[in-house]
Design a protein around this motif. Structure first.
Motif, PDB file in Angstrom:
ATOM      1  N   THR A 244       8.047   0.724   9.316  1.00  0.00           N
ATOM      2  CA  THR A 244       7.686   0.479   7.641  1.00  0.00           C
ATOM      3  C   THR A 244       7.067   0.257   7.405  1.00  0.00           C
ATOM      4  OG1 THR A 244       9.374   0.350   5.852  1.00  0.00           O
ATOM      5  CG2 THR A 244       9.248  -1.332   7.121  1.00  0.00           C
ATOM      6  N   ALA A 245       6.851   0.077   5.771  1.00  0.00           N
ATOM      7  CA  ALA A 245       5.894  -0.634   5.884  1.00  0.00           C
ATOM      8  C   ALA A 245       5.265  -1.341   4.438  1.00  0.00           C
ATOM      9  CB  ALA A 245       4.038   0.525   5.252  1.00  0.00           C
ATOM     10  N   ASN A 246       5.003  -1.953   4.051  1.00  0.00           N
ATOM     11  CA  ASN A 246       4.822  -3.116   2.465  1.00  0.00           C
ATOM     12  C   ASN A 246       3.953  -1.554   1.807  1.00  0.00           C
ATOM     13  OD1 ASN A 246       5.385  -5.092   0.464  1.00  0.00           O
ATOM     14  ND2 ASN A 246       3.326  -6.188   1.716  1.00  0.00           N
ATOM     15  N   GLY A 247       5.222  -1.003   1.586  1.00  0.00           N
ATOM     16  CA  GLY A 247       4.936   0.682   0.972  1.00  0.00           C
ATOM     17  C   GLY A 247       4.842   1.810   1.814  1.00  0.00           C
ATOM     18  N   GLU A 248       4.265   2.499   2.036  1.00  0.00           N
ATOM     19  CA  GLU A 248       4.457   3.870   3.023  1.00  0.00           C
ATOM     20  C   GLU A 248       3.744   4.339   3.939  1.00  0.00           C
ATOM     21  OE1 GLU A 248       5.837   7.108   4.213  1.00  0.00           O
ATOM     22  OE2 GLU A 248       6.266   6.407   2.856  1.00  0.00           O
TER      23      GLU A 248
ATOM     24  N   ILE B 216      -1.618   4.545  -4.750  1.00  0.00           N
ATOM     25  CA  ILE B 216      -3.066   4.630  -3.936  1.00  0.00           C
ATOM     26  C   ILE B 216      -2.437   5.694  -2.605  1.00  0.00           C
ATOM     27  CG2 ILE B 216      -3.388   1.927  -3.948  1.00  0.00           C
ATOM     28  CD1 ILE B 216      -3.075   2.238  -1.608  1.00  0.00           C
ATOM     29  N   GLU B 217      -3.829   6.375  -3.018  1.00  0.00           N
ATOM     30  CA  GLU B 217      -3.639   7.733  -2.011  1.00  0.00           C
ATOM     31  C   GLU B 217      -3.891   7.105  -0.414  1.00  0.00           C
ATOM     32  OE1 GLU B 217      -5.222  12.647  -2.379  1.00  0.00           O
ATOM     33  OE2 GLU B 217      -6.791  10.469  -3.358  1.00  0.00           O
ATOM     34  N   ASN B 218      -4.472   6.678  -0.149  1.00  0.00           N
ATOM     35  CA  ASN B 218      -4.981   5.908   1.053  1.00  0.00           C
ATOM     36  C   ASN B 218      -5.161   4.398   1.267  1.00  0.00           C
ATOM     37  OD1 ASN B 218      -5.944   8.670   1.565  1.00  0.00           O
ATOM     38  ND2 ASN B 218      -7.262   8.747   0.592  1.00  0.00           N
ATOM     39  N   MET B 219      -4.718   3.856   2.808  1.00  0.00           N
ATOM     40  CA  MET B 219      -4.451   2.676   2.919  1.00  0.00           C
ATOM     41  C   MET B 219      -6.044   1.806   3.236  1.00  0.00           C
ATOM     42  SD  MET B 219      -2.073   1.654   5.837  1.00  0.00           S
ATOM     43  CE  MET B 219      -0.265   1.642   5.807  1.00  0.00           C
ATOM     44  N   GLN B 220      -6.190   1.149   1.744  1.00  0.00           N
ATOM     45  CA  GLN B 220      -6.966   0.393   2.943  1.00  0.00           C
ATOM     46  C   GLN B 220      -7.361  -0.988   3.446  1.00  0.00           C
ATOM     47  OE1 GLN B 220      -9.919   1.316   0.116  1.00  0.00           O
ATOM     48  NE2 GLN B 220      -7.793   3.469  -0.308  1.00  0.00           N
ATOM     49  N   GLU B 221      -6.298  -1.149   3.780  1.00  0.00           N
ATOM     50  CA  GLU B 221      -6.431  -1.898   5.187  1.00  0.00           C
ATOM     51  C   GLU B 221      -5.386  -1.812   6.222  1.00  0.00           C
ATOM     52  OE1 GLU B 221      -4.147  -5.460   2.696  1.00  0.00           O
ATOM     53  OE2 GLU B 221      -6.668  -5.924   2.528  1.00  0.00           O
ATOM     54  N   VAL B 222      -6.395  -1.536   7.180  1.00  0.00           N
ATOM     55  CA  VAL B 222      -5.548  -0.585   8.180  1.00  0.00           C
ATOM     56  C   VAL B 222      -5.972  -1.831   9.108  1.00  0.00           C
ATOM     57  CG1 VAL B 222      -5.531   0.839   9.506  1.00  0.00           C
ATOM     58  CG2 VAL B 222      -6.408   1.539   7.447  1.00  0.00           C
ATOM     59  N   ILE B 223      -4.346  -1.690  10.204  1.00  0.00           N
ATOM     60  CA  ILE B 223      -4.791  -2.610  11.181  1.00  0.00           C
ATOM     61  C   ILE B 223      -4.697  -1.502  12.653  1.00  0.00           C
ATOM     62  CG2 ILE B 223      -2.878  -4.213  12.626  1.00  0.00           C
ATOM     63  CD1 ILE B 223      -1.165  -4.750   9.878  1.00  0.00           C
TER      64      ILE B 223
ATOM     65  N   GLN C   2       0.593  -1.362  -0.346  1.00  0.00           N
ATOM     66  CA  GLN C   2      -0.348  -0.132   0.237  1.00  0.00           C
ATOM     67  C   GLN C   2       0.798   0.637   0.186  1.00  0.00           C
ATOM     68  OE1 GLN C   2      -3.945  -0.451   2.118  1.00  0.00           O
ATOM     69  NE2 GLN C   2      -2.642  -1.526   3.553  1.00  0.00           N
ATOM     70  N   CYS C   3       0.678   1.809  -1.059  1.00  0.00           N
ATOM     71  CA  CYS C   3       2.129   2.715  -1.235  1.00  0.00           C
ATOM     72  C   CYS C   3       1.511   3.834  -2.072  1.00  0.00           C
ATOM     73  CB  CYS C   3       3.294   2.194  -2.082  1.00  0.00           C
ATOM     74  SG  CYS C   3       4.869   3.854  -1.343  1.00  0.00           S
ATOM     75  N   ASN C   4       1.650   5.259  -1.776  1.00  0.00           N
ATOM     76  CA  ASN C   4       1.360   6.125  -2.962  1.00  0.00           C
ATOM     77  C   ASN C   4       2.158   6.725  -4.108  1.00  0.00           C
ATOM     78  OD1 ASN C   4       3.566   7.609  -0.673  1.00  0.00           O
ATOM     79  ND2 ASN C   4       2.237   9.093  -0.564  1.00  0.00           N
ATOM     80  N   PHE C   5       4.039   6.058  -3.888  1.00  0.00           N
ATOM     81  CA  PHE C   5       5.244   5.673  -5.484  1.00  0.00           C
ATOM     82  C   PHE C   5       4.652   3.883  -5.519  1.00  0.00           C
ATOM     83  CE2 PHE C   5       8.131   9.153  -3.524  1.00  0.00           C
ATOM     84  CZ  PHE C   5       6.893  10.219  -3.297  1.00  0.00           C
TER      85      PHE C   5
ATOM     86  N   ASP D 248       9.998   7.775  -9.292  1.00  0.00           N
ATOM     87  CA  ASP D 248       8.986   7.549  -8.003  1.00  0.00           C
ATOM     88  C   ASP D 248       6.915   6.666  -8.920  1.00  0.00           C
ATOM     89  OD1 ASP D 248      11.080   8.024  -6.563  1.00  0.00           O
ATOM     90  OD2 ASP D 248      10.655  10.044  -6.464  1.00  0.00           O
ATOM     91  N   ARG D 249       7.325   7.333  -9.766  1.00  0.00           N
ATOM     92  CA  ARG D 249       5.921   7.011 -10.610  1.00  0.00           C
ATOM     93  C   ARG D 249       5.238   6.881  -9.532  1.00  0.00           C
ATOM     94  NH1 ARG D 249       6.132   2.935 -14.483  1.00  0.00           N
ATOM     95  NH2 ARG D 249       4.569   1.282 -13.247  1.00  0.00           N
ATOM     96  N   PRO D 250       4.701   8.620  -8.771  1.00  0.00           N
ATOM     97  CA  PRO D 250       3.487   8.836  -7.647  1.00  0.00           C
ATOM     98  C   PRO D 250       2.408   8.620  -7.907  1.00  0.00           C
ATOM     99  CG  PRO D 250       4.731  10.882  -8.887  1.00  0.00           C
ATOM    100  CD  PRO D 250       5.026   9.735  -9.667  1.00  0.00           C
ATOM    101  N   HIS D 251       1.357   8.496  -7.492  1.00  0.00           N
ATOM    102  CA  HIS D 251      -0.151   9.044  -7.458  1.00  0.00           C
ATOM    103  C   HIS D 251      -0.082  10.140  -8.010  1.00  0.00           C
ATOM    104  CE1 HIS D 251      -4.507   9.520  -6.326  1.00  0.00           C
ATOM    105  NE2 HIS D 251      -4.881   8.500  -6.133  1.00  0.00           N
ATOM    106  N   LYS D 252      -1.111  10.281  -8.803  1.00  0.00           N
ATOM    107  CA  LYS D 252      -1.636  11.220  -9.469  1.00  0.00           C
ATOM    108  C   LYS D 252      -1.974  12.962  -8.767  1.00  0.00           C
ATOM    109  CE  LYS D 252      -6.514  10.773 -10.507  1.00  0.00           C
ATOM    110  NZ  LYS D 252      -7.081  10.270 -11.443  1.00  0.00           N
TER     111      LYS D 252
END
Length: 315
Positions: free
Chosen positions: A79-83, A49-56, A33-36, A147-151
């Motif tokens: 860290t994260a499997n993403g941002e 993506i812009e926001n986390m969809q799965e939140v612990i 889940q990353c915005n890059f 980095d191919r970021p979110h739009k």
């Protein structure tokens, strides 16, 4: 959407070339889940993506952490499997962690810097002992390529946010630039990065690196000589320590991992062949051999080194 965590929130401890004995907390162990969607990412390529969809839930993370914490750790790394700054409860999480861990263990977050301008994120980041952000481009063109970021993400807004946070943060602020051959290693981008880093009120160190582990996309590292030359250029222009980490033997931890733990660790962080010999017990190395025979783990050559990876490749 709140969701129960899988068992692999906590990973390691591993020996970090930069920060010592590190226990990791993955805020997104279910999926990336990353915005890059960086070209060089060690994880899978996946649309930003812009926001986390799965939140612990915070308490679930805390419970998982304290079955693994030990006083001999140097750093606790979020860290994260993403941002990780996409995690919506970051302030609550780091507040609880800081109140519970031994004072000698430093807290570290690894971020892409994209949300440093958000006041709520800034309040959370200020609680960390070490904040490390990546910035691979000083120019918009190179930023979009590497980095191919979110739009909705704009490089100038990122730089403004980092500048603002740097003026407030009292801990250790570290920057990292990762160079990819023929993508962001041009003179104009290097100059733009130098100019930006020179503008920051507080910066403890800059780490320069290139592709070191199998990347998400078929891109090549720059040469070691090229990296050293860039480092010398940075050092000449900036009054900031410049670090180019070297892969070397270390005092590693002979870890005993079962098949699932080993697979999840390598899926998150490809392990170099000789590094595995130092990191893992004999039983774990035997388990690794079984995973290879079962075609769950593979060997891939990157930058003249062989890595164990969960990605199937053709050598």
């Amino acid at each position: 959407m709140e969701k129960e965590t899988p068992k692999n929130i906590i990973f390691g401890p591993i020996f970090s070339r930069r920060f010592g004995k590190s226990l990791g907390i993955d805020l997104s162990p279910q999926s990336k889940q990353c915005n890059f969607d960086c070209l060089y990412c060690e994880l899978e390529g996946k649309r930003a993506i812009e926001n986390m969809q799965e939140v612990i839930e915070v308490n679930t993370i805390i419970e998982a952490l304290f079955s693994h914490i030990s006083a001999d750790l140097d750093v606790l790394t979020i860290t994260a499997n993403g941002e990780p700054t996409l995690y919506p409860h970051l302030f609550e999480l780091i507040s609880k962690i800081k109140s519970l861990i031994p004072p000698q263990i430093k807290t570290l977050i690894l971020s892409n810097g994209s949300n440093f301008g958000d006041p709520k994120i800034q309040e959370a980041l200020k609680l960390f002992d070490i904040v490390k952000f990546s910035l691979d481009a000083g120019n918009e063109k190179e930023f979009l390529r590497i980095d191919r970021p979110h739009k909705h993400i704009d490089l100038e807004n990122i730089k403004t946010g980092i500048l603002d946070f740097s003026a407030q943060f009292q801990g250790e602020l570290v920057a990292e630039v990762l160079f990819v051959k023929d993508v962001n290693d041009g003179e104009s981008n290097i100059l733009a990065l130098c100019d930006f880093f020179a503008s920051l009120p507080r910066l403890s160190r800059i780490d320069l690196s290139t592709i070191d582990r199998p990347p998400a996309y078929p891109k090549e590292p720059i040469s070691h000589d090229r990296l050293q030359n860039i480092g010398a250029f940075f050092q000449k222009r900036l009054n900031i320590p410049i670090n180019i980490p070297q892969r070397k033997s270390s005092e590693t931890l002979k870890q005993n991992l079962d098949s699932t733990e080993l697979y999840n660790l390598i899926k998150r962080r490809p392990i170099e062949f000789f590094e595995a010999k130092e990191m893992f017990s004999e039983n774990t190395l035997e388990t690794l051999d079984h995973l290879i025979k079962e075609h769950k783990i593979f060997l891939q050559k990157t930058n003249n080194l062989f890595f164990y990876t969960a990605k199937e490749v053709n050598l």
